[in-house]
Design an enzyme around this catalytic site. Structure first.
Site, mmCIF file in Angstrom:
data_model
loop_
_atom_site.group_PDB
_atom_site.id
_atom_site.type_symbol
_atom_site.label_atom_id
_atom_site.label_comp_id
_atom_site.label_asym_id
_atom_site.label_seq_id
_atom_site.Cartn_x
_atom_site.Cartn_y
_atom_site.Cartn_z
ATOM 1 N N HIS A 47 0.855 -1.184 0.000
ATOM 2 C CA HIS A 47 0.000 0.000 0.000
ATOM 3 C C HIS A 47 0.893 1.236 0.000
ATOM 4 C CE1 HIS A 47 -3.851 -1.956 1.820
ATOM 5 N NE2 HIS A 47 -3.244 -2.765 0.975
ATOM 6 N N GLU A 49 0.997 3.860 1.839
ATOM 7 C CA GLU A 49 1.495 4.255 3.160
ATOM 8 C C GLU A 49 2.667 3.395 3.606
ATOM 9 O OE1 GLU A 49 -3.121 4.460 3.520
ATOM 10 O OE2 GLU A 49 -1.634 3.381 2.331
ATOM 11 N N CYS A 77 -6.286 1.887 5.761
ATOM 12 C CA CYS A 77 -6.926 0.632 6.146
ATOM 13 C C CYS A 77 -6.362 0.171 7.503
ATOM 14 C CB CYS A 77 -6.668 -0.421 5.069
ATOM 15 S SG CYS A 77 -4.953 -1.025 5.046
ATOM 16 N N CYS A 80 -2.478 -0.418 7.415
ATOM 17 C CA CYS A 80 -1.713 0.825 7.338
ATOM 18 C C CYS A 80 -1.853 1.639 8.619
ATOM 19 C CB CYS A 80 -2.139 1.631 6.123
ATOM 20 S SG CYS A 80 -1.688 0.813 4.569
#
Length: 147
Positions: A47, A49, A77, A80
């Site tokens: 992801h 992040e 999410c 993260c």
């Protein structure tokens, strides 16, 4: 946030869900960035992040990012959010709430829950319209591609 939106655009153009992230140090200088790469890397943890956090910790030679600000186009999410807490990010700034997996304020509130050992400052809704438009357009093109 402008740079995060640009990174999200790059991700979307590469077939990824368009999410971008940028980390600034205590002086306001960008030290790391990331964009979604799950499909390209075949990595469920890729992801935006996570990629940005890994780059920042590598650059600063410490896992503690307690003087840093993370800008991301979409509410993080649960994975993260956990990484942000573990990295001790000082401030999270995000664009758009995520009604499906948002773990900062929308579906869950990991930063303020008992599982968090760090108090994360959060500002949501920054350039929300641009972030929403970007995601909606990407998903619309996915469903109904233009020839």
């Amino acid at each position: 946030m402008d740079r995060a939106i640009q990174l999200a655009e790059q991700a979307g153009n590469a077939g990824e869900v368009p999410v971008g992230a940028v980390i600034l140090d205590s002086f306001g200088e960008a030290i790391a960035e990331g964009e979604n790469r799950k499909e390209r890397d075949q990595d469920p943890t890729a992801h935006a992040e996570i990629i940005a956090i890994r780059a920042a910790t590598s650059k600063l030679k410490t896992w503690r990012l307690n003087q840093c600000t993370l800008y991301v186009t979409l509410e993080p999410c649960p994975m993260c959010a956990g990484a942000i807490i573990q990295a001790r990010i000082k401030l999270l700034v995000y664009g758009l709430d995520d009604p499906k997996t948002g773990a900062i304020r929308t579906v869950a509130n990991i930063p303020d829950s008992a599982v968090s050992n760090h108090r994360l400052r959060v500002i949501g809704g920054i350039q929300e319209s641009a972030c929403r438009q970007q995601l909606q357009s990407w998903f619309a093109n996915l469903r109904h591609p233009k020839d």
